[in-house]
Design an enzyme around this catalytic site. Structure first.
Site, PDB file in Angstrom:
ATOM      1  CG  LEU A 127      27.408  92.157 -33.145  1.00  0.00           C
ATOM      2  CD1 LEU A 127      27.570  92.911 -34.345  1.00  0.00           C
ATOM      3  CD2 LEU A 127      25.998  91.512 -32.919  1.00  0.00           C
ATOM      4  N   PRO A 128      29.475  88.227 -32.011  1.00  0.00           N
ATOM      5  CG  PRO A 128      28.283  86.393 -32.142  1.00  0.00           C
ATOM      6  CD  PRO A 128      28.091  87.790 -32.183  1.00  0.00           C
ATOM      7  CB  THR A 159      37.504  89.556 -30.696  1.00  0.00           C
ATOM      8  OG1 THR A 159      37.538  89.953 -29.262  1.00  0.00           O
ATOM      9  CG2 THR A 159      38.979  89.080 -30.954  1.00  0.00           C
ATOM     10  CE  LYS A 179      40.218  90.068 -27.079  1.00  0.00           C
ATOM     11  NZ  LYS A 179      40.214  89.641 -25.891  1.00  0.00           N
ATOM     12  CE  LYS A 190      36.251  85.465 -31.962  1.00  0.00           C
ATOM     13  NZ  LYS A 190      35.470  86.562 -31.577  1.00  0.00           N
TER      14      LYS A 190
HETATM   15  P1  NAD Z   1      27.933  85.896 -27.126  1.00  0.00           P
HETATM   16  O1  NAD Z   1      27.909  84.661 -27.951  1.00  0.00           O
HETATM   17  O2  NAD Z   1      27.598  85.468 -25.548  1.00  0.00           O
HETATM   18  O3  NAD Z   1      27.105  87.318 -27.477  1.00  0.00           O
HETATM   19  C1  NAD Z   1      27.021  87.597 -28.754  1.00  0.00           C
HETATM   20  C2  NAD Z   1      25.446  88.241 -28.675  1.00  0.00           C
HETATM   21  O4  NAD Z   1      25.370  88.794 -30.332  1.00  0.00           O
HETATM   22  C3  NAD Z   1      24.293  87.286 -28.547  1.00  0.00           C
HETATM   23  O5  NAD Z   1      23.581  87.875 -27.616  1.00  0.00           O
HETATM   24  C4  NAD Z   1      23.791  87.098 -30.009  1.00  0.00           C
HETATM   25  O6  NAD Z   1      22.253  86.792 -30.111  1.00  0.00           O
HETATM   26  C5  NAD Z   1      24.091  88.329 -30.729  1.00  0.00           C
HETATM   27  N1  NAD Z   1      23.866  88.399 -31.906  1.00  0.00           N
HETATM   28  C6  NAD Z   1      24.427  87.523 -32.826  1.00  0.00           C
HETATM   29  N2  NAD Z   1      24.431  87.903 -34.246  1.00  0.00           N
HETATM   30  C7  NAD Z   1      23.481  89.078 -34.345  1.00  0.00           C
HETATM   31  C8  NAD Z   1      22.960  89.796 -35.335  1.00  0.00           C
HETATM   32  N3  NAD Z   1      23.195  89.494 -36.619  1.00  0.00           N
HETATM   33  N4  NAD Z   1      22.334  90.938 -34.784  1.00  0.00           N
HETATM   34  C9  NAD Z   1      22.008  91.215 -33.556  1.00  0.00           C
HETATM   35  N5  NAD Z   1      22.535  90.292 -32.467  1.00  0.00           N
HETATM   36  C10 NAD Z   1      23.328  89.439 -32.841  1.00  0.00           C
HETATM   37  O7  NAD Z   1      29.400  86.344 -27.084  1.00  0.00           O
HETATM   38  P2  NAD Z   1      30.307  87.120 -25.864  1.00  0.00           P
HETATM   39  O8  NAD Z   1      30.963  86.247 -25.206  1.00  0.00           O
HETATM   40  O9  NAD Z   1      29.415  88.236 -25.355  1.00  0.00           O
HETATM   41  O10 NAD Z   1      31.380  87.695 -26.869  1.00  0.00           O
HETATM   42  C11 NAD Z   1      31.320  88.883 -27.718  1.00  0.00           C
HETATM   43  C12 NAD Z   1      32.511  89.328 -28.498  1.00  0.00           C
HETATM   44  O11 NAD Z   1      33.249  89.741 -27.271  1.00  0.00           O
HETATM   45  C13 NAD Z   1      33.339  88.146 -29.157  1.00  0.00           C
HETATM   46  O12 NAD Z   1      33.934  88.936 -30.023  1.00  0.00           O
HETATM   47  C14 NAD Z   1      34.506  87.711 -27.988  1.00  0.00           C
HETATM   48  O13 NAD Z   1      35.353  87.137 -28.727  1.00  0.00           O
HETATM   49  C15 NAD Z   1      34.804  88.835 -27.187  1.00  0.00           C
HETATM   50  N6  NAD Z   1      35.151  88.586 -26.119  1.00  0.00           N
HETATM   51  C16 NAD Z   1      34.662  87.721 -25.206  1.00  0.00           C
HETATM   52  C17 NAD Z   1      35.045  87.679 -23.763  1.00  0.00           C
HETATM   53  C18 NAD Z   1      34.425  86.571 -22.905  1.00  0.00           C
HETATM   54  O14 NAD Z   1      35.059  86.148 -21.792  1.00  0.00           O
HETATM   55  N7  NAD Z   1      33.172  86.225 -23.450  1.00  0.00           N
HETATM   56  C19 NAD Z   1      36.131  88.229 -23.414  1.00  0.00           C
HETATM   57  C20 NAD Z   1      36.730  89.220 -24.154  1.00  0.00           C
HETATM   58  C21 NAD Z   1      36.383  89.300 -25.630  1.00  0.00           C
END
Ligand code: NAD
Length: 366
Positions: free
Chosen positions: A102-103, A144, A224, A303
């Site tokens: 999740l975010p 994260t 992390k 963030k």
């Molecule tokens: P994203 O925003 O693309 O995906 C998050 C998903 O969660 C979305 O599909 C959203 O609709 C869903 N969501 C949000 N609230 C929700 C809820 N209440 N119930 C159900 N679903 C819900 O984010 P991401 O890029 O996939 O990143 C996810 C996590 O991974 C974050 O914490 C980010 O910091 C971490 N991360 C991201 C990366 C990257 O390169 N994108 C790398 C390492 C770590």
């Protein structure tokens, strides 16, 4: 009828064995990272296990993400149980293993402990069934988020069952969308229980190439966040060095070549160099060469740096560079043009200020 609901019904009719929670994996959060991780987890689970009782259930608040996932995978695996649930509670009623991606902190709190969340689903399952073995549930949160929120949430989940049937661990990742797609993520795991870490390992191995047990709950997130603090600082360092050299006429490739065989070398200079053209002719293709599309968004770095600053404050850790870096990424992350771009976009933003009078001045004798 929503496509996800239709699929659910078709698959319920097709199911050959009674539902078994211990053979069901739930996945919540099919975003940029989650959809790639879920694809790997699903395909490798099905390949390793022909048992028709094996079931995969997904949920996201964005209905289109569910539809895309179900459409692609039900046609790839037409005879397997791939379902959607309409809430995290629905996932928890069905699944003995739950992965969340999740975010950040507010979404993790909401998915786990608010109305119709995982906790509600677990409690409702337990009130309807006395079967402790079927109730056994491991939640693996890969988000994260604030380590303090992660520990509080895990404590709430664990204490909801008197027979210790529930556990929750933090397993944030490094490796980005490319690593998520290739199944080469690194997981940093915080788990009070080494048994839960061992239970999680086979699932993590289907999504990544490394899982490190960092100690108690919350420690995965501390690792992390510390890594991303360094990453943010090093990216700004590389940005300034590349800008200084190229502003004085050094070709980006020449300067990057020197840095990458000298003491300044780091991931931000070698793999994700923020200066367009700097890695031409190497095996790397950084987002800088695609106007910063397709990398780790500046708003996510903002963030993570805020989380790092909050976490540092808890123990009184001095972080002068972290604070400066955090304030720079806060501005970039909140900027309409730059926020969604790879965090190397700092180079583009600083380039726009290049040559401004306020940065000029007399040279100091040294
Ligand atoms: P994203 O925003 O693309 O995906 C998050 C998903 O969660 C979305 O599909 C959203 O609709 C869903 N969501 C949000 N609230 C929700 C809820 N209440 N119930 C159900 N679903 C819900 O984010 P991401 O890029 O996939 O990143 C996810 C996590 O991974 C974050 O914490 C980010 O910091 C971490 N991360 C991201 C990366 C990257 O390169 N994108 C790398 C390492 C770590």
């Amino acid at each position: 009828m929503l496509p996800s609901t239709r699929c659910m019904l078709q698959h319920s009719l097709r199911r050959l064995a009674p539902h078994d929670r211990s053979k069901t994996i739930g996945f919540i959060g099919l975003g940029a990272m989650g959809k790639e991780m879920a694809n790997n987890l699903l395909s490798k689970t099905l390949a390793a296990n022909p048992d028709p009782a094996v079931t995969f259930v997904v949920h996201d608040t964005f209905e289109q993400s569910i539809t895309r996932f179900l459409t692609a995978n039900t046609s790839l695996y037409p005879n397997r149980n791939i379902l959607a649930a309409s809430s995290p509670a629905g996932i928890a009623k069905l699944s003995g293993t739950i992965v969340t991606m999740l975010p950040s902190s507010p979404q993790v709190k909401s998915v786990y402990t608010e109305e119709n969340g995982i906790l509600d689903g677990l409690e409702s399952y337990c009130s309807a069934s006395a079967d402790d073995i079927q109730a056994k549930t491991l939640c693996i949160d890969c988000t994260t988020l604030d380590p303090k929120v992660a520990v509080e949430t895990a404590t709430t989940i664990k204490s909801a069952n008197a027979h210790s049937a529930f556990d929750m661990i933090d397993a944030p990742v490094s490796g980005g969308v490319v690593g998520a797609n290739a199944g080469t993520l690194s997981f940093m795991v915080g788990s009070n229980s080494s048994t839960s870490f061992a239970t999680a390992e086979p699932y993590l191995a289907m999504m990544g190439s490394r899982a490190i047990h960092c100690g108690k709950n919350g420690n995965g997130l501390i690792a992390k966040i510390a890594n991303n603090l360094l990453l943010g600082i090093s990216m700004l360092g590389v940005t300034e060095a590349m800008l200084l050299g190229t502003a004085h006429g050094l070709p980006p490739k020449v300067l990057a070549g020197i840095i990458n065989t000298s003491t300044g070398k780091c991931w931000s200079s070698e793999v994700n160099n923020p200066c367009p053209g700097a890695l031409e002719g190497t095996k790397y293709s950084p987002p800088a060469d695609r106007d910063y599309e397709g990398g780790f968004a500046a708003r996510l770095m903002a963030k993570d740096l805020k989380l790092a600053m909050n976490t540092a404050k808890l123990e009184g850790v001095p972080t002068p560079l972290g604070q400066l870096t955090s304030s720079i990424y806060e501005a970039l992350g909140g900027n309409e043009e730059y926020g969604g771009k790879d965090f190397g976009v700092a180079f583009k933003a600083l380039s726009a200020a290049l040559g401004r009078e306020e940065f000029k001045g007399g040279r100091e004798e040294v």
